[in-house]
Design a protein around this motif. Structure first.
Motif, mmCIF file in Angstrom:
data_model
loop_
_atom_site.group_PDB
_atom_site.id
_atom_site.type_symbol
_atom_site.label_atom_id
_atom_site.label_comp_id
_atom_site.label_asym_id
_atom_site.label_seq_id
_atom_site.Cartn_x
_atom_site.Cartn_y
_atom_site.Cartn_z
ATOM 1 N N THR A 45 0.841 -1.194 0.000
ATOM 2 C CA THR A 45 0.000 0.000 0.000
ATOM 3 C C THR A 45 0.874 1.240 0.000
ATOM 4 O OG1 THR A 45 -1.782 -1.130 1.178
ATOM 5 C CG2 THR A 45 -1.799 1.275 1.207
ATOM 6 N N ARG A 46 0.541 2.179 -0.868
ATOM 7 C CA ARG A 46 1.281 3.435 -0.964
ATOM 8 C C ARG A 46 0.296 4.588 -0.865
ATOM 9 N NH1 ARG A 46 5.013 1.491 -6.124
ATOM 10 N NH2 ARG A 46 5.808 -0.382 -5.079
ATOM 11 N N GLY A 47 0.654 5.559 -0.077
ATOM 12 C CA GLY A 47 -0.202 6.725 0.091
ATOM 13 C C GLY A 47 -1.309 6.483 1.098
ATOM 14 N N ASP A 48 -2.030 7.562 1.402
ATOM 15 C CA ASP A 48 -3.135 7.493 2.363
ATOM 16 C C ASP A 48 -4.154 8.550 1.973
ATOM 17 O OD1 ASP A 48 -4.684 6.834 4.530
ATOM 18 O OD2 ASP A 48 -3.534 8.045 5.950
ATOM 19 N N GLY A 49 -4.682 8.385 0.763
ATOM 20 C CA GLY A 49 -5.587 9.392 0.234
ATOM 21 C C GLY A 49 -7.045 9.001 0.311
ATOM 22 N N SER A 50 -7.884 9.787 -0.347
ATOM 23 C CA SER A 50 -9.333 9.634 -0.245
ATOM 24 C C SER A 50 -9.920 8.676 -1.274
ATOM 25 C CB SER A 50 -9.999 11.009 -0.391
ATOM 26 O OG SER A 50 -9.651 11.589 -1.644
ATOM 27 N N THR A 51 -9.126 8.268 -2.276
ATOM 28 C CA THR A 51 -9.608 7.361 -3.309
ATOM 29 C C THR A 51 -8.757 6.100 -3.304
ATOM 30 O OG1 THR A 51 -10.249 9.244 -4.700
ATOM 31 C CG2 THR A 51 -10.108 7.096 -5.772
ATOM 32 N N ASP A 52 -9.414 4.947 -3.248
ATOM 33 C CA ASP A 52 -8.699 3.671 -3.239
ATOM 34 C C ASP A 52 -8.553 3.142 -4.660
ATOM 35 O OD1 ASP A 52 -8.068 2.810 -0.481
ATOM 36 O OD2 ASP A 52 -10.226 3.054 -0.191
ATOM 37 N N ASP A 100 -3.860 12.405 -4.210
ATOM 38 C CA ASP A 100 -4.660 12.047 -3.038
ATOM 39 C C ASP A 100 -5.329 10.680 -3.186
ATOM 40 O OD1 ASP A 100 -5.629 12.553 -0.435
ATOM 41 O OD2 ASP A 100 -7.554 13.233 -1.244
ATOM 42 N N ALA A 101 -4.594 9.722 -3.720
ATOM 43 C CA ALA A 101 -5.100 8.355 -3.801
ATOM 44 C C ALA A 101 -4.322 7.455 -2.844
ATOM 45 C CB ALA A 101 -4.978 7.820 -5.222
ATOM 46 N N THR A 102 -4.992 6.424 -2.368
ATOM 47 C CA THR A 102 -4.333 5.305 -1.709
ATOM 48 C C THR A 102 -4.205 4.214 -2.760
ATOM 49 O OG1 THR A 102 -5.301 5.825 0.442
ATOM 50 C CG2 THR A 102 -4.449 3.591 0.129
ATOM 51 N N VAL A 103 -2.976 3.793 -3.042
ATOM 52 C CA VAL A 103 -2.733 2.830 -4.108
ATOM 53 C C VAL A 103 -2.376 1.478 -3.498
ATOM 54 C CG1 VAL A 103 -1.385 2.291 -6.176
ATOM 55 C CG2 VAL A 103 -1.964 4.672 -5.643
ATOM 56 N N HIS A 104 -3.197 0.493 -3.767
ATOM 57 C CA HIS A 104 -2.944 -0.880 -3.330
ATOM 58 C C HIS A 104 -2.305 -1.619 -4.499
ATOM 59 C CE1 HIS A 104 -5.539 -0.110 0.164
ATOM 60 N NE2 HIS A 104 -6.332 0.510 -0.696
ATOM 61 N N VAL A 105 -1.004 -1.836 -4.416
ATOM 62 C CA VAL A 105 -0.269 -2.504 -5.496
ATOM 63 C C VAL A 105 -0.422 -4.007 -5.297
ATOM 64 C CG1 VAL A 105 1.935 -2.735 -6.674
ATOM 65 C CG2 VAL A 105 1.353 -0.576 -5.542
ATOM 66 N N LEU A 106 -1.044 -4.663 -6.266
ATOM 67 C CA LEU A 106 -1.391 -6.079 -6.149
ATOM 68 C C LEU A 106 -0.574 -6.927 -7.111
ATOM 69 C CD1 LEU A 106 -5.287 -5.733 -6.107
ATOM 70 C CD2 LEU A 106 -3.701 -5.670 -4.162
ATOM 71 N N PRO A 107 -0.237 -8.165 -6.742
ATOM 72 C CA PRO A 107 0.471 -9.059 -7.656
ATOM 73 C C PRO A 107 -0.307 -9.287 -8.952
ATOM 74 C CG PRO A 107 0.527 -9.921 -5.421
ATOM 75 C CD PRO A 107 -0.419 -8.760 -5.406
ATOM 76 N N TYR A 108 0.411 -9.591 -9.998
ATOM 77 C CA TYR A 108 -0.183 -9.763 -11.326
ATOM 78 C C TYR A 108 -1.203 -10.898 -11.381
ATOM 79 C CZ TYR A 108 2.429 -14.054 -12.242
ATOM 80 O OH TYR A 108 2.899 -15.338 -12.198
ATOM 81 N N ASP A 109 -1.101 -11.876 -10.470
ATOM 82 C CA ASP A 109 -1.989 -13.032 -10.478
ATOM 83 C C ASP A 109 -3.023 -12.983 -9.354
ATOM 84 O OD1 ASP A 109 -0.194 -13.374 -8.422
ATOM 85 O OD2 ASP A 109 0.356 -15.432 -8.942
ATOM 86 N N THR A 110 -3.353 -11.777 -8.911
ATOM 87 C CA THR A 110 -4.350 -11.605 -7.854
ATOM 88 C C THR A 110 -5.692 -12.193 -8.275
ATOM 89 O OG1 THR A 110 -3.297 -9.615 -6.963
ATOM 90 C CG2 THR A 110 -5.646 -9.869 -6.557
ATOM 91 N N ALA A 111 -6.349 -12.886 -7.362
ATOM 92 C CA ALA A 111 -7.633 -13.514 -7.632
ATOM 93 C C ALA A 111 -8.773 -12.512 -7.462
ATOM 94 C CB ALA A 111 -7.845 -14.698 -6.695
ATOM 95 N N PRO A 112 -9.897 -12.720 -8.155
ATOM 96 C CA PRO A 112 -11.037 -11.798 -8.038
ATOM 97 C C PRO A 112 -11.517 -11.597 -6.611
ATOM 98 C CG PRO A 112 -11.344 -13.232 -9.933
ATOM 99 C CD PRO A 112 -10.131 -13.742 -9.204
ATOM 100 N N GLY A 113 -11.506 -12.660 -5.804
ATOM 101 C CA GLY A 113 -11.976 -12.519 -4.431
ATOM 102 C C GLY A 113 -11.174 -11.518 -3.623
ATOM 103 N N PRO A 136 -12.151 -1.617 -4.192
ATOM 104 C CA PRO A 136 -11.527 -0.342 -4.563
ATOM 105 C C PRO A 136 -12.479 0.564 -5.338
ATOM 106 C CG PRO A 136 -10.903 -2.034 -6.134
ATOM 107 C CD PRO A 136 -11.721 -2.731 -5.055
ATOM 108 N N ASP A 137 -12.120 1.838 -5.426
ATOM 109 C CA ASP A 137 -12.882 2.791 -6.231
ATOM 110 C C ASP A 137 -12.549 2.662 -7.712
ATOM 111 O OD1 ASP A 137 -14.116 4.099 -3.965
ATOM 112 O OD2 ASP A 137 -12.132 4.929 -3.540
ATOM 113 N N VAL A 138 -11.322 2.229 -8.009
ATOM 114 C CA VAL A 138 -10.871 2.051 -9.391
ATOM 115 C C VAL A 138 -9.973 0.820 -9.449
ATOM 116 C CG1 VAL A 138 -9.569 3.048 -11.336
ATOM 117 C CG2 VAL A 138 -10.919 4.541 -9.847
ATOM 118 N N LEU A 139 -10.153 0.008 -10.492
ATOM 119 C CA LEU A 139 -9.263 -1.120 -10.763
ATOM 120 C C LEU A 139 -8.365 -0.721 -11.923
ATOM 121 C CD1 LEU A 139 -8.371 -4.061 -10.337
ATOM 122 C CD2 LEU A 139 -10.222 -4.760 -11.877
ATOM 123 N N PHE A 140 -7.055 -0.687 -11.677
ATOM 124 C CA PHE A 140 -6.079 -0.146 -12.629
ATOM 125 C C PHE A 140 -5.134 -1.276 -13.045
ATOM 126 C CE2 PHE A 140 -4.145 4.184 -13.593
ATOM 127 C CZ PHE A 140 -3.248 3.709 -14.537
#
Length: 352
Positions: free
Chosen positions: A159-166, A186-199, A206-210
């Motif tokens: 996790t990077r940052g501590d903003g208002s948008t996840d 002002d985003a909180t960015v959750h950096v996820l592994p490339y093989d992250t499961a939908p669950g 999150p507010d946005v899937l990037f």
């Protein structure tokens, strides 16, 4: 007497000077960038490639770690007309073979005529044409790297940052400045592994899937494609470079390999809605052939390949180029503001 050799897929061998010893192979590509060599060399999108710089002198402003896009050098080897001592020493410390004092104009011309090609490199006191040819013979194609994401992705969520948008950033080989650009807004960015499961994404809600940039064939990133298929229409979607290709594939489109790709800091892109042209930084060897459910909103001025895809109905916004654009130009930084505005379209997701 040369102490380095580059064996090309077409059968020729080019003599050179060793600047960092070793034997390696990869897909030979070139960049036209005249600045930003630190950013290029630490860009995960160059994994499994041999990077040729078309600009004749690389290293004229030193090596500074604050410019790095990741923790290591990613090309399998480096080719230039001339490398400074700073860059040569850095590559040697990283264990990445590097050669110079060869005709890079001719090499770039061959890539433009014949496309990106496999190559083998032998550099150092024991270098030989035979070793370079043997390295070439062992070189797989880019589409053969079926799990290349494991080489460039984070192993565990960060996790990077501590903003208002996840923002859930799926790391398929993300440049560090992508997360930084979002954190600065002002985003909180959750950096996820490339093989992250939908669950796991559903639990995060999150507010946005990037979907990030990354190396290789987008067809090999099945887990990221599954995430898009699962959450399209429920969570706003954004993507850069490989991310655009993955999202297009997930939404009924297709991708194809380019002859020699787009790599440099001067690619002109036209917005079809405003007719405005911006200069962009790019690094990709695949492109979207069919956008599927998405609308093409931006195209490359040189070859009309899709540079921007959008869908108002599905809340999707993607770019083939790099809006974060380190080291520049900064014409398209507003993309990150537009991505965070997508958060207003978010529908909460219930975990299974």
């Amino acid at each position: 007497m040369p102490d380095a050799y580059v064996a090309l897929e077409g059968g020729s061998v080019v003599a050179a000077r060793c600047r960092a010893p070793g034997t390696s192979h990869g897909e030979l590509v070139f960049t036209t960038a005249y600045t930003g060599y630190e950013e290029s060399l630490t860009d995960p999108s160059y994994e499994e490639q041999v990077l040729t710089f078309s600009y004749p002198l690389i290293g004229n402003y030193g090596v500074r770690s604050e410019r790095f896009e990741s923790e290591r050098v990613h090309p399998r080897a480096v080719v230039a007309r001339e490398l400074t001592e700073d860059v040569a020493e850095w590559l040697a410390e990283e264990g990445v073979p590097a050669v110079d004092r060869l005709d890079t104009r001719d090499l770039v011309g061959q890539i433009r005529e014949g496309g990106a090609m496999k190559c083998g490199i032998s550099a150092g006191p024991d270098a030989s044409e035979q070793k370079a040819r043997e390295a070439l013979a062992d070189c797989p194609g880019m589409s053969d790297h079926t799990d290349i994401g494991a080489q460039v992705s984070v192993a565990e969520a960060q996790t990077r940052g501590d903003g208002s948008t996840d923002v859930a950033l799926v790391d398929c080989g993300a440049k560090g400045s992508i997360a930084q650009s979002l954190v600065e807004r002002d985003a909180t960015v959750h950096v996820l592994p490339y093989d992250t499961a939908p669950g796991e994404v559903a639990d995060l809600d999150p507010d946005v899937l990037f979907i990030s940039n990354g190396p290789g064939d987008p067809a090999n990133f099945e887990a990221a494609q599954s995430l898009v298929e699962e959450f399209a229409g429920e969570i706003p979607l954004a993507g850069i470079c490989l991310g655009q290709q993955i999202i297009a594939r997930a939404l009924g489109g297709s991708t194809e390999k380019m002859d020699f790709g787009h790599r440099g800091v001067n690619q002109p892109v036209r917005d079809l809605r405003t007719d405005r042209v911006v200069m962009t930084t790019q690094n990709h060897g695949y492109t979207v052939a069919d956008p599927g459910e998405l609308e093409v909103t931006q195209v490359n001025v040189n070859d009309d390949t899709p540079e921007g895809l959008e869908s108002d109905a599905l809340d999707v916004l993607t770019r083939q180029y790099h809006p974060e654009a380190n080291p520049g130009p900064n014409d398209s930084l507003g993309f990150f503001d537009d991505v965070l505005e997508l958060a207003d379209c978010r529908t909460p997701v219930a975990a299974d």
